[in-house]
Design a protein around this motif. Structure first.
Motif, PDB file in Angstrom:
ATOM      1  N   SER A 270       0.707  -0.999   0.059  1.00  9.33           N
ATOM      2  CA  SER A 270      -0.020  -0.070  -0.038  1.00  9.33           C
ATOM      3  C   SER A 270       0.788   1.126  -0.192  1.00  9.33           C
ATOM      4  O   SER A 270       2.047   1.399   0.400  1.00  9.33           O
TER       5      SER A 270
ATOM      6  N   GLN B 188       0.185   3.740   1.899  1.00 10.48           N
ATOM      7  CA  GLN B 188      -0.032   4.406   3.052  1.00 10.48           C
ATOM      8  C   GLN B 188       1.010   3.833   3.983  1.00 10.48           C
ATOM      9  O   GLN B 188       1.730   2.898   3.664  1.00 10.48           O
TER      10      GLN B 188
ATOM     11  N   ILE C 202      -6.009  -0.574   6.477  1.00  7.79           N
ATOM     12  CA  ILE C 202      -6.606  -0.108   4.967  1.00  7.79           C
ATOM     13  C   ILE C 202      -7.766  -0.957   4.415  1.00  7.79           C
ATOM     14  O   ILE C 202      -8.348  -0.447   3.640  1.00  7.79           O
TER      15      ILE C 202
ATOM     16  N   SER D  59      -1.214  -1.928   6.097  1.00  6.96           N
ATOM     17  CA  SER D  59      -0.149  -1.371   5.152  1.00  6.96           C
ATOM     18  C   SER D  59       1.259  -1.919   5.549  1.00  6.96           C
ATOM     19  O   SER D  59       1.324  -1.686   6.714  1.00  6.96           O
TER      20      SER D  59
END
Length: 499
Positions: free
Chosen positions: A442, A444, A450, A470
């Motif tokens: 991810s 993030q 997530i 993530s």
């Protein structure tokens, strides 16, 4: 001639006088004999002087002798004169015929008196130096020693075990009773040490013996450490065996006289008469009730109750009426004031927000997920209406329903917050709801939630939510890891690999 003269000398002359008194005829015969002898020697007498003793008596009657030489013609004349003087002496001197008897009697009395005096002195001396020995068999050692001190006799004591005599009592004495022993001597005695405590006793079957039979057996065998007791029993008849307890779990076959044991028999059922009058305890101190109950053997149960009018510790009620007669071991209940108290309310009528503010109580409010609608009372630790006093614990736990579990959207939360969230939101309220996490690529920041398998929805009481975290691989400036290296974890400690 010398023999003839010797008759007139000393004591023989006195004996001659006594003989003449008793036998005057003997004197005549003697004179005739002397005359014949004088005639036969007449021729010689004219030529040879004859020696005639002259016997004179003095004023005390004692005789004196003198020798004169006379011619035969003068001898008869001299003899007649001597005879005449003897006759005169018999007339003047009186002789006591009982003199010798009296003399002998006095001598006998004197000897007897002396002998008696000697015997009395000897007896007295023996009496003061000797003492008659009593029979000490069966007497205590103390009595023997007191007698010995009193009569200056040393007691030589020997001791031995005996079942016939109790300890410290005399078994035998070396010198026979009734004999005399000298003061200052020794008296040997043997005293008892009592029965031998190490002797093994063969115990009978007490279960087949009555109480009185057991007591007699103990006395006969001197088993002083075997105590025979009685106790009341509702099921076993009076006098019958209950139990035998031997100290230190010693087997009955090894029981010695010195081993402690208790033999218990039944007194039968206790018959109690209702003859105890119950006083009026209202307003009295609890201590007065306790003293009365202990003295009379009454079992009292005390109940404390809050009161706004009666001081703490005073009686405010009793289960048995005043002046009622009760028996020993009877039971009764006494209510004692615990002072002012607070009544526990019915929390089902109080909301969660109001429960914590009840006066006089410390209310602990909890919420639990369940089948009941949200806010409904599930339980309270003290029943409604209970009066809690100053002595009581006034903490009350109240449990309300939290309804059905509902999970929010966890996106954006950090992985480290999940454990606390699932515990406080679900498990602390009775719902067994856990989470399982896994890592995914991810953009993030690493550790950010997530994804989640369930969100913004109601959950059952037992459930596990899968949460994607993530790994920060696509986060700006970070290298992209291969899929095989991506892993995930859960709050149960599991690790998972993400695609």
């Amino acid at each position: 001639m010398s023999d003839f003269l010797s008759k007139f000398s000393g004591d023989k002359y006195t004996e001659l006088l006594e003989t003449d008194q008793k036998n005057p005829e003997n004197e005549s015969k003697e004179l005739e004999k002397n005359s014949v002898m004088s005639a036969s020697s007449e021729d010689e007498a004219h030529q040879i002087p004859t020696v005639i003793p002259a016997v004179d008596t003095d004023e005390n009657g004692l005789s004196s002798q003198s020798v004169n030489l006379e011619t035969p013609e003068e001898a008869p004349v001299r003899y007649d004169r001597a005879k005449k003087r003897r006759d005169d002496f018999h007339e003047e001197v009186e002789i006591d015929p009982t003199y010798q008897k009296k003399k002998k009697r006095k001598l006998v009395i004197l000897v007897a008196s002396a002998s008696l005096a000697i015997l009395v002195i000897a007896f007295s001396a023996y009496h003061f130096t000797h003492v008659t020995l009593p029979n000490f068999v069966g007497k205590s050692i103390t009595e023997v020693r007191e007698w010995g001190n009193q009569h200056q006799v040393t007691i030589d004591l020997t001791q031995k075990y005996s079942t016939k005599y109790d300890a410290n009592f005399i078994i035998s004495q070396k010198t026979k009773a009734g004999k005399k022993i000298a003061k200052g001597s020794q008296l040997g005695v043997v005293s008892s040490l009592g029965a031998d405590p190490e002797e093994v006793l063969k115990l009978p079957d007490f279960s087949k013996m009555t109480y009185s039979q057991a007591v007699k057996w103990v006395e006969k065998n001197k088993a002083e450490n075997l105590k025979v007791s009685q106790e009341f029993n509702e099921t076993i008849k009076k006098g019958e065996f209950i139990k035998l307890d031997i100290a230190n779990s010693v087997p009955a076959s090894e029981y010695t006289r010195g081993t402690k044991a208790t033999l218990t028999y039944s007194r039968g059922a206790e018959v109690l008469e209702a003859n105890i009058s119950v006083p009026d305890f209202n307003g009295k101190q609890k201590s007065e009730v306790e003293s009365w109950a202990k003295t009379n053997g009454i079992e009292v149960t005390y109940v404390e109750k809050a009161s706004s009018t009666i001081a703490t510790g005073l009686v405010m009620g009793q289960s048995v009426a005043v002046n009622e007669k009760v028996a020993k071991k009877s039971k009764m209940e006494i209510t004692v004031s615990a002072g002012k108290g607070v009544t526990v309310p019915d929390f089902s009528q109080i909301t969660m927000s109001q429960a914590s503010s009840v006066s006089g109580l410390t209310v602990i409010v909890r919420q639990v997920y369940g089948d009941k609608p949200y806010g409904q009372l599930i339980s309270q630790s003290q029943p409604a209406g209970t009066e809690l006093t100053e002595k009581d614990n006034r903490n009350v736990e109240v449990v309300y329903s939290a309804g059905t579990p509902y999970i929010r959207d966890l996106t954006g939360k950090n992985e480290g917050e999940l454990q606390q969230y699932f515990y406080e939101e679900f498990r602390s309220k009775g719902a067994e709801i856990y989470f399982s996490s896994y890592y995914v690529n991810s953009d993030q920041p690493k550790g950010t939630v997530i994804k989640q398998s369930a969100k913004e929805t109601w959950l059952p009481l037992n459930y596990t939510v899968n949460v994607g975290i993530s790994n920060g691989a696509w986060y700006t400036g970070a290298p992209v890891p291969t899929p095989s290296t991506d892993k995930s974890t859960s709050d149960s400690g599991e690790t998972q690999t993400a695609d």
